[in-house]
Structures are given as structure tokens and as C-alpha cells.
Design a protein around this motif. Structure first.
Motif, mmCIF file in Angstrom:
data_model
loop_
_atom_site.group_PDB
_atom_site.id
_atom_site.type_symbol
_atom_site.label_atom_id
_atom_site.label_comp_id
_atom_site.label_asym_id
_atom_site.label_seq_id
_atom_site.Cartn_x
_atom_site.Cartn_y
_atom_site.Cartn_z
ATOM 1 N N TYR A 88 0.850 -1.182 0.000
ATOM 2 C CA TYR A 88 0.000 0.000 0.000
ATOM 3 C C TYR A 88 0.893 1.243 0.000
ATOM 4 N N LYS A 93 2.754 4.187 16.487
ATOM 5 C CA LYS A 93 1.740 4.126 15.440
ATOM 6 C C LYS A 93 1.861 5.345 14.535
ATOM 7 N N ARG A 122 -0.323 7.754 11.799
ATOM 8 C CA ARG A 122 -1.592 8.133 11.170
ATOM 9 C C ARG A 122 -1.280 8.389 9.702
ATOM 10 N N ARG A 178 -2.575 8.842 5.487
ATOM 11 C CA ARG A 178 -3.583 9.167 4.475
ATOM 12 C C ARG A 178 -3.277 8.283 3.284
ATOM 13 N N TRP A 179 -4.206 7.418 2.947
ATOM 14 C CA TRP A 179 -3.944 6.418 1.917
ATOM 15 C C TRP A 179 -3.973 6.993 0.507
ATOM 16 N N HIS A 203 -9.143 9.044 2.838
ATOM 17 C CA HIS A 203 -9.216 7.918 3.764
ATOM 18 C C HIS A 203 -7.993 7.943 4.696
ATOM 19 N N TYR A 204 -8.230 8.185 5.979
ATOM 20 C CA TYR A 204 -7.165 8.211 6.980
ATOM 21 C C TYR A 204 -7.252 6.950 7.841
ATOM 22 N N ASP A 205 -6.129 6.555 8.421
ATOM 23 C CA ASP A 205 -6.097 5.336 9.227
ATOM 24 C C ASP A 205 -4.954 5.428 10.225
ATOM 25 N N LEU A 206 -5.024 4.623 11.290
ATOM 26 C CA LEU A 206 -3.947 4.535 12.267
ATOM 27 C C LEU A 206 -3.360 3.133 12.179
ATOM 28 N N GLN A 207 -2.072 3.050 11.873
ATOM 29 C CA GLN A 207 -1.409 1.777 11.637
ATOM 30 C C GLN A 207 -0.139 1.656 12.485
#
Length: 216
Positions: free
Chosen positions: A41, A58, A60, A62-63, A88-92
Motif C-alpha cells: 500500500y 503508530k 496516522r 492518508r492512503w 481515507h485516513y487510518d492509524l497503523q
């Protein structure tokens, strides 16, 4: 009684040990997919956070979406290294980062002397819920009126400066590669008309001069 969660703190940078790379907000990274058969990704780091011991870091993100991941799917003009900046944001976990990459502007990408494995380009922002793109219109070229795909060979007309796919002008890629100059069908026709008008004017001018001489 459950202990309250320790507050997390923002980091200005973080060194991902398993790749020995330092990341910071604004960097673009490749992240491990849940399905090993899929490509990595692509994401932009929006922020980095950790607990007090600087463990369990972690990011944060933005894909970026690939064309085939969008609602409309991949189209003919999408380049093989094209990605869309999504909302689309996410915490990985930082442990899922596989490496750093560069997402160029479209203009910068087309000027690269060589494209590496970690080079991508973006010319659209993408709304993941509606499938809408920003901008919703871009320049089109050739007789087929398609946006430019940097993976495709195109030749430029010296008359109108438009770009054409060799197949759209009944030409092979090899023939296009050997061209020194190219004029599209419209410009060739216009050039012939201008040349013909020029020759006609010159002939008429010569006739008048000759007539005057005969009268003398």
C-alpha cells in the motif's frame, strides 16, 4: 478498577528499525498489505505517536489508492505508477512500514530520466465514498481525446503542438521513433493549402510582371 490509558505523545520523527529508515510527517511510505499477494500500500504519513516508553509506535496515514482500487477502476490513460490521494485516513503500526517511496507531481514524474521501483505519481485527489475526482477535468490529447498516460509513446505535431499516439495516426512505435519531424493530418492539410496559396500568389505576381514587360 481499570487503569486509565497512558497518554500518547506525538513524535517529530521515528526510525523504523527493520528497514533502518527515519520517517517523519509528510513522508510517503510503502506499507505491508494484509494479503501477501497484493502490492504494498502507498500512504502519506500525517502524524506519528507513541506511548511514554517510545514503544508501540503508530502512524496516522492518508492512503493513496491505485486506479484498480477506485470505484471506476483502472482506465486506459492511468499510468502503471499512478496513485490517487484519498480522503481515507487510518492509524497503523509503524511495524507495517516496508520502506519509503516518492509520490511525484505529474509534471515532475514526466521529467524523470529514469523511474525507480519506489517512484509514483499523483494528479488526482479521490473521494473514497463518492468516487469523485479533483480535478474532475484534465487536458486531453490525440484524435482519441484521452488524458496523457506517461507509459505510452506519443509524438508531437510541430504545427498545432498536440500529441498523438502512433496507433491513432496509423503508425507503428518503431516508425514514430524514427521521425525527425511530424505534422498531423490537419496541419499537413493546412500547410499544403498555405503552400498552394503561396505558389498561386507568386505565379500571379510573375504574370503581372511579365505582362508589363511585354507592353514595353
Amino acid at each position: 478498577m481499570a487503569k486509565p490509558k497512558a497518554p500518547r505523545r506525538a513524535l517529530e520523527s521515528y526510525t523504523v528499525k527493520h528497514i533502518n529508515k527515519t520517517i517523519k510527517p509528510g513522508d510517503c511510505v510503502l506499507m505491508r498489505p494484509s494479503d501477501p499477494s497484493k502490492p504494498s500500500y502507498v500512504a502519506k504519513i500525517d502524524g506519528i505517536e507513541s506511548d511514554a516508553r517510545r514503544a508501540n509506535v503508530k502512524v496516522r496515514v492518508r492512503w493513496y489508492y491505485r486506479p484498480e482500487e477506485s470505484i471506476g477502476g483502472r482506465r486506459q490513460f492511468h499510468g502503471s505508477k499512478e496513485v490517487f490521494l484519498s480522503d481515507h485516513y487510518d492509524l497503523q503500526s509503524a511495524d507495517t512500514i516496508e520502506g519509503k517511496c516518492t509520490v511525484h507531481s505529474f509534471k515532475s514524474y514526466t521529467k524523470l530520466d529514469a523511474v525507480g521501483n519506489d517512484d509514483y505519481f499523483c494528479r488526482f485527489e479521490y473521494n473514497s465514498s463518492t468516487g469523485a475526482f479533483n480535478p474532475d477535468r484534465i487536458a486531453v490529447y490525440c484524435k482519441c481525446e484521452m488524458p496523457y498516460n506517461p507509459d505510452d509513446l506519443m509524438v508531437q505535431c510541430e504545427g498545432c503542438s498536440d500529441w498523438f499516439h502512433p496507433t491513432c495516426i496509423n503508425m507503428t512505435a518503431e516508425e514514430a521513433g524514427r521521425l525527425d519531424r511530424f505534422f498531423c493530418e490537419n496541419c499537413s492539410t493546412e500547410g499544403q493549402k498555405m503552400l498552394q496559396n503561396s505558389l498561386t500568389t507568386a505565379t500571379q505576381s510573375d504574370t503581372k510582371v511579365n505582362t508589363k514587360r511585354r507592353r514595353r
